[in-house]
Structure formats: C-alpha cells, structure tokens
Design a protein around this motif. Structure first.
Motif, short mmCIF file in Angstrom:
data_model
loop_
_atom_site.label_atom_id
_atom_site.label_comp_id
_atom_site.label_asym_id
_atom_site.label_seq_id
_atom_site.Cartn_x
_atom_site.Cartn_y
_atom_site.Cartn_z
N THR A 1 0.85 -1.19 0.00
CA THR A 1 0.00 0.00 0.00
C THR A 1 0.88 1.24 0.00
OG1 THR A 1 -1.80 -1.11 1.18
CG2 THR A 1 -1.78 1.29 1.23
N PHE A 2 0.70 2.09 -1.01
CA PHE A 2 1.49 3.30 -1.16
C PHE A 2 0.57 4.52 -1.08
CE2 PHE A 2 3.80 -0.13 -3.01
CZ PHE A 2 5.13 0.14 -2.77
N ALA A 3 0.89 5.44 -0.21
CA ALA A 3 0.09 6.66 -0.04
C ALA A 3 0.91 7.87 -0.47
CB ALA A 3 -0.35 6.81 1.41
N ILE A 4 0.33 8.70 -1.32
CA ILE A 4 0.98 9.93 -1.79
C ILE A 4 0.15 11.10 -1.30
CG2 ILE A 4 1.77 11.26 -3.77
CD1 ILE A 4 1.12 7.65 -4.36
N VAL A 5 0.75 11.99 -0.53
CA VAL A 5 0.02 13.12 0.05
C VAL A 5 0.29 14.37 -0.78
CG1 VAL A 5 -0.40 14.49 2.12
CG2 VAL A 5 0.28 12.09 2.33
N GLY A 6 -0.77 14.92 -1.34
CA GLY A 6 -0.66 16.11 -2.19
C GLY A 6 -1.27 15.85 -3.55
N GLY A 7 -1.78 16.90 -4.19
CA GLY A 7 -2.43 16.73 -5.49
C GLY A 7 -1.82 17.57 -6.59
N GLY A 8 -0.51 17.88 -6.46
CA GLY A 8 0.17 18.67 -7.48
C GLY A 8 0.79 17.81 -8.56
N ALA A 9 1.66 18.44 -9.36
CA ALA A 9 2.24 17.76 -10.52
C ALA A 9 3.10 16.57 -10.13
CB ALA A 9 3.07 18.75 -11.33
N THR A 10 3.99 16.74 -9.15
CA THR A 10 4.87 15.64 -8.75
C THR A 10 4.07 14.47 -8.22
OG1 THR A 10 6.66 17.18 -8.22
CG2 THR A 10 6.78 14.99 -7.23
N GLU A 11 3.08 14.76 -7.39
CA GLU A 11 2.27 13.69 -6.80
C GLU A 11 1.51 12.90 -7.86
OE1 GLU A 11 1.75 17.35 -4.10
OE2 GLU A 11 2.76 16.82 -5.96
N ILE A 12 1.02 13.59 -8.87
CA ILE A 12 0.28 12.92 -9.93
C ILE A 12 1.20 12.04 -10.77
CG2 ILE A 12 -0.90 13.37 -12.12
CD1 ILE A 12 -2.21 15.79 -10.61
N LYS A 13 2.38 12.55 -11.12
CA LYS A 13 3.34 11.74 -11.89
C LYS A 13 3.78 10.52 -11.08
CE LYS A 13 5.92 15.37 -12.67
NZ LYS A 13 6.93 16.35 -13.15
N LEU A 14 4.00 10.72 -9.80
CA LEU A 14 4.42 9.62 -8.94
C LEU A 14 3.33 8.56 -8.85
CD1 LEU A 14 6.80 8.75 -7.15
CD2 LEU A 14 5.76 10.02 -5.27
N SER A 15 2.08 8.98 -8.68
CA SER A 15 0.96 8.04 -8.61
C SER A 15 0.81 7.24 -9.89
CB SER A 15 -0.35 8.80 -8.33
OG SER A 15 -0.29 9.51 -7.12
N ALA A 16 0.89 7.94 -11.02
CA ALA A 16 0.74 7.28 -12.31
C ALA A 16 1.87 6.28 -12.55
CB ALA A 16 0.71 8.31 -13.43
N THR A 17 3.10 6.65 -12.20
CA THR A 17 4.24 5.75 -12.41
C THR A 17 4.15 4.53 -11.50
OG1 THR A 17 5.57 7.69 -12.96
CG2 THR A 17 6.74 5.63 -12.56
N LEU A 18 3.74 4.72 -10.26
CA LEU A 18 3.55 3.57 -9.37
C LEU A 18 2.47 2.63 -9.89
CD1 LEU A 18 3.81 5.33 -5.88
CD2 LEU A 18 5.37 3.59 -6.78
N ALA A 19 1.43 3.22 -10.49
CA ALA A 19 0.37 2.39 -11.08
C ALA A 19 0.90 1.59 -12.26
CB ALA A 19 -0.80 3.28 -11.51
N GLU A 20 1.77 2.22 -13.05
CA GLU A 20 2.36 1.50 -14.18
C GLU A 20 3.31 0.40 -13.70
OE1 GLU A 20 4.11 4.74 -16.25
OE2 GLU A 20 2.18 5.53 -16.94
N MET A 21 4.02 0.65 -12.59
CA MET A 21 4.89 -0.38 -12.02
C MET A 21 4.07 -1.59 -11.58
SD MET A 21 7.65 1.78 -9.76
CE MET A 21 8.66 0.33 -9.37
N ARG A 22 2.89 -1.34 -11.07
CA ARG A 22 2.03 -2.44 -10.66
C ARG A 22 1.71 -3.34 -11.85
NH1 ARG A 22 -3.24 -0.51 -7.84
NH2 ARG A 22 -3.38 0.69 -9.77
N LYS A 23 1.47 -2.73 -12.98
CA LYS A 23 1.07 -3.51 -14.16
C LYS A 23 2.25 -4.19 -14.84
CE LYS A 23 -1.39 -3.03 -18.57
NZ LYS A 23 -2.11 -2.09 -19.47
N PHE A 24 3.38 -3.47 -14.96
CA PHE A 24 4.48 -3.97 -15.78
C PHE A 24 5.63 -4.57 -14.98
CE2 PHE A 24 2.60 -0.48 -18.38
CZ PHE A 24 2.05 -1.27 -19.36
#
Length: 427
Positions: A167-190
């Motif tokens: 379980t990974f939690a990212i606090v904040g809704g700015g540009a870095t947080e969004i890129k980090l969330s998306a990349t972690l989601a891609e890591m889950r898949k690939f």
C-alpha cells in the motif's frame, strides 16, 4: 564570527555571490559573462539537479547521474569564477558579509537562489516517518524503499503484512504527486507481473490524498477532471478534501477519522517552504523573501532573491509567481541585464513574467497542456513534454543517455535499474 573564506582577491572586480545552483542560480552563473564581476557560486551539493525528473529516479526509471550535473564540469573553463561546496548560514547585510559552514565571505552583490524544501507544517512526526522528494538522496532512498517493499511482500506469509507493504500513499495533489501516482500504477502492471509472479498485483494499492477539492488545482477544472479520470482508470484511489493528521504504527490517520495501513510507504510532497537565510526578513508561511519588481530586497539594494525563494507580489500575482522552473529562469535573465545596467549607471528594468502556459505529464502516453485559452491533452502532447524536458538537460551525452533509457523502457517495459543499494553501516 568565523574566519574568512579562502577566495582569491577580486582584483578590482565586483564580487557577486550566488547562493544556490538550482535553475535560477545556474542560469545566472552560466549566462553572466562579464569581466566586471568575480562570481562565487555556493551550494550544499557539488552538482545541479534536474528536479522535474526526480520522480523517475525514485521509481527506477532513470539513473540519478542522468539528471545530476557537476558544477566543476559545467564551469571548468571559466575565469574569475569560484565554486565552494558549503552551507550558507546567515547574512550580515549591514557589513555585506555572508557566513557559511566554511567561513565568512564579503560580497558586493548577493543573490539568494536557494529554492525550497519540503514543508511539514510543523509536524515533526511526519518529517521522520514519511518520504520526501526534493533531492537525489531522497529519490534513491525512495527507490530502495519501494523495491524493498516488493521483496518483503514476496517473502512474508502474513497477509496483513503483505497488504501493508503493498500500500502506497501519496500526500498532495500537485504535478509531482500525480506523476508519482501514475508511475507507481504502471509499475504495478508492468513490474510486479514480470518480476514478482508470486504476488497478486491487485493487492497493490495506490492512494492519492489531497486537502483541496480537486487535483492539479493550478490547471483548469477540465484538465483536473482529465487527470482524475486517467488515474482512476489505472486504479489509483483518490481521496479529496482530506488532511493527514498523523502517521504512527503504520497508520496514516486522516481528518475524517479513517486511516490507511501502509508500512513506511508514505510520500509527503504536500507543500514547500523556501530555504531563506538567517539575517533576512521572511514573509508569510512559505518563508519567502519579499522582493520588489527588480527581485531586490527593498531594505538592501545589493541583495537579490530569485526563483522559489523570491516573493514578488503584483496585481496579477497577489501570492507571488508560481514556484516552478520558468519564473526562476526568467528572473535570472532579467537580473543579468540589471546587474550589467547597475554597473553602467543605468536604471534597472522591472521583471515581467511571460507565462508561456502549463504542461504536465500524467503518465505513460498522456499529458495535458494549457496555453492561455487553449487546452488539450493526448499522446503528441506527452511526446512534446518528453522533448522539452530532454532539451532542458545539460549536455548532449546526458540527453542521449536519458533518451535511450526512455525508449528502451517504452518499448520493452524493462529496466536494469531496479537494484537496491543500501548504505554501508560500520560497527
């Protein structure tokens, strides 16, 4: 007072001291080439960091060396230019002196370009227990933590422990947080499916928390919705209007009374605080230095601040300029002209920010861009985002290295960077 720093005599030149080698400080140091100035660049690190791509280091996308540029290599052929690796501590403006960790230094002009650091809003517990993302050391620590969590999850037979580790939690809704969330989601898949076949990829949770009512608030509501839809499509759990109250015993407590279980995998990128220096008056909760339209501290005509450290209040920007790359670079360019004009006895020119629009990547194959009244997002925009960041990298060799890494990753979904490098511990 400490002893004087060992710097050669300025030989009739004006000594310009630049504190900080971020985007603004580096631009100023590289482009101000005048025999009227002796330039001294001070920084805690011996290299410039291309911060917009730190999240890719943290998620094993690129090597840290690809976005780190040694100052001594950049300025190896410059005359009347000196680099000192130290920490600037306090300014004594009435004496034109700067105190550092290696001694004091007299200046004729002083430029504060120290950028900003993570703001924990006074919560020491969050500072100790969560992961930040402002420098290379933090990015490497994060990479180790992410990969080590996968390894521990693979090893444990305890289902609850495995869920906490994944379980990974990212606090904040700015540009870095969004890129980090998306990349972690891609890591889950690939990544998980290829490298950890024993793990159930559906057990990996990515939770994005933000105290505001929408993500990417600096963009339009339409772009915000596009970002939200993209992340939800990739199974990122988004919780808005949520403030983190604390993090103890692997419990991330929220203001609505709920909690999320995660074992050390909390990224805190929710706010920033300027790295201002003692001896200079700061303004507001962001700890910034208030400057006039020439980026000059009104009380001290020979002290300037640029970039994230500077707070220039205007009718168009009542809270100061955005704390992003472009204002820092543009302020540095304007300051170069003004320093030259000051030495020539000419009046200074006010800084006018040229807002060229905003562009941000969401994840693989997608980005959004807003140019005044135009807004669009697609694969071509993502490709343009890659190109712009690639051309912003210092040095052709570095650009080629990153381009090869990106292309290999894009077509193969495979990287050789997923190694855990733990710090050496001696008895």
């Amino acid at each position: 007072m400490k002893t004087a720093m060992d710097i050669p005599d300025k030989e009739g030149q004006k000594r310009l001291v630049i504190v900080g080698g971020g985007f603004g400080g580096l631009k100023l140091a590289r482009k101000l080439k005048s025999n009227k100035f002796q330039i001294v660049l001070l920084d805690k690190n011996n290299h410039h960091i291309f911060q917009p791509l730190l999240y890719q280091v943290a998620t094993a996308g690129i090597e840290p060396s690809a976005i780190s540029f040694p100052y001594r290599k950049i300025f190896k052929k410059r005359e009347h230019f000196h680099i000192r690796i130290c920490e600037a501590q306090q300014v004594f403006p009435e004496h034109n002196l700067l105190e550092t960790s290696i001694g004091t230094l007299a200046y004729d002009y002083l430029v504060i370009a120290t950028g900003c650091n993570t703001n924990y809003f006074g919560n020491d517990g969050l500072e100790k227990q969560t992961m930040a993302l402002k420098n290379t050391s933090e990015a490497l620590f994060n990479r180790n933590q992410i990969l080590d969590s996968f390894e521990q999850a693979q090893n444990t037979g305890n289902k609850e422990e495995r869920r906490r580790l994944m379980t990974f939690a990212i606090v904040g809704g700015g540009a870095t947080e969004i890129k980090l969330s998306a990349t972690l989601a891609e890591m889950r898949k690939f990544v998980l499916s290829q490298n950890y076949p024993g793990l159930n990829i559906n057990e990996k949770r990515i939770i994005l928390l933000d105290g505001s009512s929408r993500l990417l608030s600096a963009f339009s509501e339409k772009s915000s919705k596009e970002v939200t839809d993209y992340l939800k499509k990739h199974d990122v759990e988004i919780k808005l209007n949520q403030r983190v109250m604390g993090y103890e015993n692997y419990q991330l407590a929220l203001n609505d009374g709920t909690a999320s279980n995660t074992k050390k995998n909390v990224f805190w990128v929710a706010g920033v605080k300027a790295n201002s220096l003692q001896g200079l008056p700061t303004y507001g909760p962001g700890n910034r230095l208030k400057v006039d339209t020439y980026n000059r501290l009104s009380q001290y005509p020979n002290i300037f601040a640029i970039g994230n450290t500077a707070l220039m209040i205007s009718e168009e920007y009542p809270k100061g300029h955005p704390q992003v790359v472009q204002p820092a670079i543009q302020q540095a360019r304007n300051l170069i002209r003004n320093l030259q004009r000051a030495e020539a006895g000419l009046p200074l020119q006010p800084f006018i920010y040229q807002n060229k629009g905003s562009m941000e990547t969401i994840g693989r194959n997608h980005a959004v861009v807003e140019l005044k009244k135009l807004r669009f997002g697609s694969f071509p925009v993502w490709a343009v985002w890659l190109f712009i960041h690639l051309m912003s990298i210092v040095g052709v060799k570095k650009r080629l290295s990153i381009f090869v890494d990106w292309m290999w990753s894009y077509f193969t979904y495979d990287l050789s960077l997923r190694i855990i490098i733990k710090p050496l511990k001696r008895e």
